[in-house]
Design an enzyme around this catalytic site. Structure first.
Site, mmCIF file in Angstrom:
data_model
loop_
_atom_site.group_PDB
_atom_site.id
_atom_site.type_symbol
_atom_site.label_atom_id
_atom_site.label_comp_id
_atom_site.label_asym_id
_atom_site.label_seq_id
_atom_site.Cartn_x
_atom_site.Cartn_y
_atom_site.Cartn_z
ATOM 1 N N TYR A 1 1.325 14.182 0.744
ATOM 2 C CA TYR A 1 1.013 14.768 2.053
ATOM 3 C C TYR A 1 1.222 16.284 2.079
ATOM 4 O O TYR A 1 1.612 16.846 3.095
ATOM 5 C CB TYR A 1 1.819 14.078 3.164
ATOM 6 C CG TYR A 1 1.590 12.576 3.208
ATOM 7 C CD1 TYR A 1 0.328 12.064 3.506
ATOM 8 C CD2 TYR A 1 2.616 11.672 2.936
ATOM 9 C CE1 TYR A 1 0.098 10.691 3.533
ATOM 10 C CE2 TYR A 1 2.399 10.301 2.967
ATOM 11 C CZ TYR A 1 1.139 9.820 3.263
ATOM 12 O OH TYR A 1 0.904 8.461 3.287
ATOM 13 N N CYS B 1 0.478 33.746 9.956
ATOM 14 C CA CYS B 1 0.757 34.413 11.234
ATOM 15 C C CYS B 1 1.189 33.398 12.268
ATOM 16 O O CYS B 1 0.423 33.044 13.172
ATOM 17 C CB CYS B 1 -0.474 35.153 11.705
ATOM 18 S SG CYS B 1 -0.736 36.585 10.710
ATOM 19 N N GLU B 2 2.389 32.921 12.115
ATOM 20 C CA GLU B 2 2.890 31.866 12.970
ATOM 21 C C GLU B 2 4.406 31.869 12.770
ATOM 22 O O GLU B 2 4.874 31.674 11.642
ATOM 23 C CB GLU B 2 2.244 30.571 12.460
ATOM 24 C CG GLU B 2 2.451 29.358 13.187
ATOM 25 C CD GLU B 2 1.299 28.892 14.087
ATOM 26 O OE1 GLU B 2 0.118 29.259 13.926
ATOM 27 O OE2 GLU B 2 1.648 28.132 14.977
ATOM 28 N N GLU C 1 0.814 -1.218 0.000
ATOM 29 C CA GLU C 1 0.000 0.000 0.000
ATOM 30 C C GLU C 1 0.848 1.268 0.000
ATOM 31 O O GLU C 1 0.746 2.082 0.922
ATOM 32 C CB GLU C 1 -0.801 0.005 1.310
ATOM 33 C CG GLU C 1 -2.259 -0.145 1.179
ATOM 34 C CD GLU C 1 -2.888 -0.407 2.545
ATOM 35 O OE1 GLU C 1 -3.990 -0.953 2.543
ATOM 36 O OE2 GLU C 1 -2.310 -0.076 3.587
ATOM 37 N N ARG D 1 3.435 7.654 -0.292
ATOM 38 C CA ARG D 1 4.495 8.642 -0.539
ATOM 39 C C ARG D 1 5.403 8.255 -1.707
ATOM 40 O O ARG D 1 5.679 9.072 -2.586
ATOM 41 C CB ARG D 1 5.330 8.753 0.742
ATOM 42 C CG ARG D 1 6.317 9.893 0.744
ATOM 43 C CD ARG D 1 7.271 9.796 1.941
ATOM 44 N NE ARG D 1 6.630 9.480 3.182
ATOM 45 C CZ ARG D 1 6.212 10.367 4.093
ATOM 46 N NH1 ARG D 1 6.402 11.649 3.881
ATOM 47 N NH2 ARG D 1 5.626 9.970 5.203
HETATM 48 N N1 LLP Z 1 -1.395 2.167 4.549
HETATM 49 C C1 LLP Z 1 -1.815 2.655 5.726
HETATM 50 C C2 LLP Z 1 -2.759 1.873 6.520
HETATM 51 C C3 LLP Z 1 -1.343 3.895 6.184
HETATM 52 O O1 LLP Z 1 -1.762 4.359 7.353
HETATM 53 C C4 LLP Z 1 -0.439 4.623 5.378
HETATM 54 C C5 LLP Z 1 0.043 5.941 5.808
HETATM 55 C C6 LLP Z 1 -0.036 4.068 4.145
HETATM 56 C C7 LLP Z 1 -0.532 2.836 3.770
HETATM 57 C C8 LLP Z 1 0.898 4.779 3.214
HETATM 58 O O2 LLP Z 1 2.140 4.976 3.765
HETATM 59 P P1 LLP Z 1 3.330 5.610 2.882
HETATM 60 O O3 LLP Z 1 3.680 4.610 1.797
HETATM 61 O O4 LLP Z 1 2.840 6.881 2.321
HETATM 62 O O5 LLP Z 1 4.431 5.797 3.845
HETATM 63 N N2 LLP Z 1 1.270 12.699 7.062
HETATM 64 C C9 LLP Z 1 2.516 11.982 7.265
HETATM 65 C C10 LLP Z 1 2.406 10.553 6.773
HETATM 66 C C11 LLP Z 1 1.285 9.803 7.420
HETATM 67 C C12 LLP Z 1 1.144 8.409 6.877
HETATM 68 C C13 LLP Z 1 -0.096 7.791 7.366
HETATM 69 N N3 LLP Z 1 -0.318 6.487 6.888
HETATM 70 C C14 LLP Z 1 3.630 12.724 6.558
HETATM 71 O O6 LLP Z 1 3.369 13.727 5.934
HETATM 72 O O7 LLP Z 1 4.777 12.334 6.651
#
Ligand code: LLP
Length: 455
Positions: A405, A376-377, A305, A308
């Site tokens: 993200y 404003c931060e 899954e 990023r």
């Molecule tokens: N599957 C599940 C159940 C997840 O919770 C996530 C990410 C992914 C897949 C995808 O993960 P990736 O391949 O993108 O690492 N907002 C944070 C990242 C939060 C990720 C949440 N879950 C940031 O900007 O770094």
């Protein structure tokens, strides 16, 4: 055209997560940044700033890398699915669908974006630790696979599935006891996580599910974290999941899918060195191939899954530089026309980024500046003490790695409208998200009569 050397020590076309800039990045004869065949500063002039740019070729190459690596190394069936929380839009859904990937949605919004973008329900999974009845109903109606996170999901499904109706196809999420903080990981028995069933609860829920005819357990799911550079945590995860798979099958569940989540990291700054997509898939596939053969069990369909690593490095955000404040002996601030509302990651996670001036990406750096947003931060800083050539008000700055993200976590803090997004490919640029207008932000405000003054 030359390569974007200062940001690209080793451009890896086959694994876009290992480059800072999109794979189509070039510098033209006028020393301007070109992506997807488009001069990026021309797009800034045409569409205004801030502006999100997405490079289609980078997204497609990332999808292909996941698909082809799974086909190459995994001996059973497989399906990579895109974690659309990274960046959800009709166009990205359509690209994901045309590349033959599935998609992970966590809300009604992400679900309808995927369906309208062309994904088939059966290739979508619905996540969430507090799904609403409405979200579960929508998923059931569209044959979306539901990832059961807790007993609350099970209760709601019981009320949704008609007694003579087709059972909902579900996967069960559990916390695998592997905790990952980007560069470190630990293995624990219990995890302090709001997601999924505790490993201690696994057997009980598997037994309970056998008694419910309204669900059919077809898969298991676990996810250990995000922006991970190590390979060992996922190898360990495979071991934990194979044990769970054996238990589920022993209890009579027809489990065919094993979803190992996402998490592969990307290169934001020069010192980042994530594994390639191919290598990530290779070690996971080999671990699963051999674990299944050692345990003498049939190979499940392997799902992963990524979010990023599919989209982040396709993205650049363009800002116009405005004011400058020199504090002698302390710091120089250059302020841009966006900031924490279009990219909340630096203020939220102290994330680091790379950037360049669009019309002199190669020029010698002459000063260290801190790129501040316009909110404003005081913490609204996108890049701290970053080396740039001399710039002036009106110059355009491009920040790399913003395809994941950023838009999906954007806000209207200070009532600042969200930027437009443009996709580039083969010299063409197309708007895929319209720029919000300040008036749009008033759309949901109401002024009850008693607040209206006549004078
Ligand atoms: N599957 C599940 C159940 C997840 O919770 C996530 C990410 C992914 C897949 C995808 O993960 P990736 O391949 O993108 O690492 N907002 C944070 C990242 C939060 C990720 C949440 N879950 C940031 O900007 O770094």
């Amino acid at each position: 055209m030359s390569q974007l050397k200062p940001y690209e020590n080793h451009r890896d076309i086959s694994s876009p997560n290992r480059n800072i800039a999109p794979i189509t990045t070039e510098i033209n004869e006028n020393n301007q940044l070109v992506v997807g065949g488009c001069v990026i500063s021309d797009l800034a002039k045409r569409y205004g700033t801030p502006l999100y740019i997405l490079d289609e070729a980078t997204i497609r190459a990332s999808c292909k890398a996941y698909k082809s690596s799974l086909e190459k190394y995994y001996k059973g069936d497989s399906l990579p699915i895109y974690a659309s929380k990274a960046n959800s839009s009709l166009v990205i859904s359509s690209i994901i669908s045309s590349e033959g990937l599935g998609l992970d949605a966590v809300s009604e919004g992400e679900l309808i974006t995927a369906l309208k973008g062309g994904l088939k329900g059966e290739n979508i999974v619905l996540h969430g630790n507090n799904k609403s009845k409405h979200e579960l109903q929508l998923a059931y109606n569209n044959k979306v696979k539901i990832i059961i996170d807790n007993y609350h999901d099970i209760e709601i499904l019981k009320s949704i599935v008609p007694s003579e109706g087709t059972a909902a196809e579900v996967m069960l999420r559990f916390t695998p006891g592997i905790e990952c903080h980007t560069h470190e990981y630990i293995r624990t028995g219990h995890l302090d996580s709001k997601f999924g069933f505790d490993p201690e609860e696994l057997e009980k829920v598997l037994i309970d599910l056998k008694n419910y005819s309204f669900v059919r357990l077809i898969g298991l799911h676990a996810h250990i974290g995000s922006q991970i550079f190590e390979l060992q945590p996922h190898i360990d995860l495979v071991g934990v999941m194979v044990e769970a798979l054996k238990l589920a099958r022993k209890l009579g569940h027809p489990v065919s899918d094993l979803n190992i989540g996402g998490g592969l990291g990307i290169k934001y700054i020069n010192s980042d060195d994530p594994p390639s997509i191919e290598n990530w898939i290779k070690v996971i596939s080999e671990a699963l191939n051999s674990s299944c053969s050692e345990n003498n069990i049939s190979l499940p369909r392997l799902m992963c899954e990524p979010g990023r690593s599919l989209v982040a490095t396709s993205g650049i955000t363009i800002y116009e530089i405005g004011s400058r404040k020199d504090i002698p002996g302390v710091r120089t601030y250059l302020s841009v026309d966006g900031g924490m509302s279009d990219n909340p990651r630096p203020i939220t996670y102290q994330s680091e980024y790379s950037a360049c001036l669009l019309d002199k990406p190669f020029s010698k750096t002459e000063e260290k500046v801190t790129i501040a947003g316009k909110h404003c931060e005081s913490g609204d800083v996108l890049l701290k003490d970053f080396a740039l050539p001399k710039s002036k008000s009106g110059d355009f700055l491009g920040v790399f790695g913003t395809g994941a993200y950023n838009f999906s976590m954007s806000s209207n803090y200070n009532r600042i409208p969200r930027p437009a997004a443009v996709i580039v490919s083969n010299g063409h640029a197309e708007i895929i998200q319209r720029r919000e207008l300040s008036e749009d932000l008033l759309r949901y405000d109401l002024l009850p009569d008693r607040f209206i003054t006549n004078d």
